[in-house]
Design a protein around this motif. Structure first.
Motif, short mmCIF file in Angstrom:
data_model
loop_
_atom_site.label_atom_id
_atom_site.label_comp_id
_atom_site.label_asym_id
_atom_site.label_seq_id
_atom_site.Cartn_x
_atom_site.Cartn_y
_atom_site.Cartn_z
N LEU A 74 7.31 11.98 39.15
CA LEU A 74 6.36 11.30 38.82
C LEU A 74 6.17 9.71 38.51
N ALA A 75 7.38 9.56 38.67
CA ALA A 75 6.79 8.22 39.38
C ALA A 75 7.15 8.21 40.64
N TYR A 76 7.03 8.94 41.74
CA TYR A 76 7.39 8.65 43.10
C TYR A 76 5.21 8.75 43.17
N SER A 77 5.35 9.39 42.63
CA SER A 77 3.16 10.09 43.19
C SER A 77 2.53 8.46 42.33
N LEU A 78 2.98 7.46 41.39
CA LEU A 78 2.89 7.00 41.08
C LEU A 78 3.03 5.61 42.12
N VAL A 79 4.26 5.24 41.98
CA VAL A 79 5.01 3.90 43.42
C VAL A 79 5.11 3.98 44.71
N LEU A 80 4.76 5.73 45.66
CA LEU A 80 4.89 5.49 46.27
C LEU A 80 3.43 5.29 47.12
N PRO A 81 2.70 5.34 46.84
CA PRO A 81 0.82 5.21 47.08
C PRO A 81 0.53 3.97 47.12
N ALA A 82 1.28 3.14 46.03
CA ALA A 82 1.55 1.76 45.11
C ALA A 82 1.29 0.81 46.40
N LEU A 83 2.70 1.44 46.60
CA LEU A 83 3.77 1.15 47.92
C LEU A 83 3.09 1.08 48.68
N TRP A 84 2.19 2.00 49.46
CA TRP A 84 1.78 2.48 50.85
C TRP A 84 0.50 1.18 50.83
N HIS A 85 0.46 1.79 49.97
CA HIS A 85 -1.76 1.02 49.59
C HIS A 85 -0.91 -0.53 50.37
N GLY A 86 -0.07 -1.15 48.75
CA GLY A 86 0.04 -2.34 49.63
C GLY A 86 0.49 -3.08 51.13
N ILE A 87 0.65 -2.04 51.40
CA ILE A 87 0.87 -2.32 52.99
C ILE A 87 -0.29 -2.28 54.38
N TYR A 88 -0.94 -1.23 53.59
CA TYR A 88 -2.08 -0.91 54.30
C TYR A 88 -2.60 -2.25 53.93
N ASN A 89 -3.28 -2.62 53.34
CA ASN A 89 -3.81 -4.06 52.85
C ASN A 89 -2.92 -5.44 53.50
N TRP A 90 -1.82 -5.55 53.81
CA TRP A 90 -1.45 -6.26 53.96
C TRP A 90 -1.47 -6.07 55.11
N ILE A 91 -1.22 -5.58 55.55
CA ILE A 91 -1.72 -5.58 57.75
C ILE A 91 -2.97 -5.51 57.75
N LEU A 92 -4.18 -5.32 57.43
CA LEU A 92 -5.64 -6.23 57.90
C LEU A 92 -5.59 -7.20 56.90
N MET A 117 -19.19 3.32 58.96
CA MET A 117 -18.51 4.21 59.90
C MET A 117 -17.19 3.56 60.70
N LEU A 118 -16.26 2.20 60.51
CA LEU A 118 -15.22 1.65 60.95
C LEU A 118 -14.19 1.65 59.10
N ARG A 119 -15.82 1.91 58.20
CA ARG A 119 -14.91 1.56 57.07
C ARG A 119 -14.90 3.10 56.90
N ALA A 120 -14.89 4.14 57.26
CA ALA A 120 -14.39 5.56 56.71
C ALA A 120 -14.00 5.64 57.86
N LEU A 121 -13.61 4.65 58.56
CA LEU A 121 -11.84 4.92 59.21
C LEU A 121 -10.74 4.88 59.15
N LEU A 122 -11.39 3.92 58.35
CA LEU A 122 -10.31 2.77 57.30
C LEU A 122 -9.38 2.97 56.49
N PRO A 123 -10.54 2.07 55.56
CA PRO A 123 -10.57 1.77 53.59
C PRO A 123 -11.05 3.97 53.31
N VAL A 124 -12.03 4.49 53.83
CA VAL A 124 -12.15 5.75 53.12
C VAL A 124 -11.08 6.72 53.64
N SER A 125 -11.07 6.76 55.04
CA SER A 125 -9.78 7.86 54.96
C SER A 125 -7.95 6.91 54.48
N GLY A 126 -8.05 5.64 54.09
CA GLY A 126 -6.54 5.29 53.30
C GLY A 126 -6.54 5.50 52.23
N HIS A 127 -7.62 5.52 51.34
CA HIS A 127 -7.93 6.38 50.22
C HIS A 127 -7.73 7.82 50.01
#
Length: 231
Positions: free
Chosen positions: A167-185, A131-141
């Protein structure tokens, strides 16, 4: 019985979030079979992505920055974007901006769901940890999918001069924010873990705003208003 409960907890969050996002399409719901096709495709790309990630990790070594922005943010979002672009971008069913969010979320949540299943099967898991994974990784995806789909939806209906940039935004922004999310954790600075709760809260507020904006751009919204006036 315990295994069934754990697997249910692993699968349920992804299905629930996808159902929520699917039902948020106010004007022209997408074919269920196409949504499920992309959900299953998202599951299928997990293993190839893991192989690529492991190969790069063995080649370059591992550190929090590489793991967060290169392997998780970069590789995972690039794989999802590649599938989304080549299967959906020119598809006839992609006929309003919000469709990009539905289809991108389908891929992202398929990916997250198989990750959750593998986590449940191969690592010691309880209902609470899943359930914690649902609140973080699944929700993050789901949120990274909303971001990807929002900008791809804008790109689909933008003038040619703006489409490539979006189209570039649609790739770069999720990758950037996914990286920030993982870096925090994963950062060695343990206090940063406390940042993840407000981070996710703000991210969800942002995501809900983008959902509303994408729906507001639907051409079917204008058609519906014209029909109401005629009546």
């Amino acid at each position: 019985m315990l295994l069934f409960s754990i697997l249910t907890a692993a699968v349920a969050p992804g299905i629930a979030l996808l159902t929520y996002l699917y039902l948020k399409d106010r004007y022209d719901s997408e074919p269920i079979h196409l949504v499920m096709k992309l959900f299953l495709t998202g599951m299928l790309i997990v293993v190839p992505v893991m192989v690529i990630q492991r190969g790069i990790e063995l080649w370059l070594g591992s550190n929090p920055f590489l793991l967060s922005f290169g392997l998780s943010g970069g590789i995972e979002e690039m794989a999802k974007w590649f599938v989304l672009y080549h299967i959906i971008f020119n598809h006839t069913e992609f006929d309003e901006p919000y469709d990009g969010i539905v289809y991108a979320a389908s891929i992202s949540l398929g990916f997250a769901t198989l990750e959750n299943i593998m986590y449940a099967v191969y690592l010691p898991s309880t209902f609470t940890t899943l359930m914690l994974r649902a609140l973080l990784p699944v929700s993050g995806h789901a949120l990274f999918g909303i971001m990807m789909g929002y900008y791809m939806g804008k790109a689909k209906f933008a003038p040619a001069r703006d489409s490539r940039r979006l189209l570039a935004y649609s790739l770069v922004l999720p990758a950037l924010w996914h990286g920030i999310y993982n870096w925090i954790l994963t950062s060695d600075v343990k206090q940063l873990a406390w940042v993840i709760v407000p981070f996710m809260a703000v991210f969800w507020i942002w995501g809900l705003g983008k959902i509303g904006r994408a729906n507001a751009r639907s051409p079917f919204r204008i058609v519906g208003r014209e029909e109401e006036v005629k009546l």
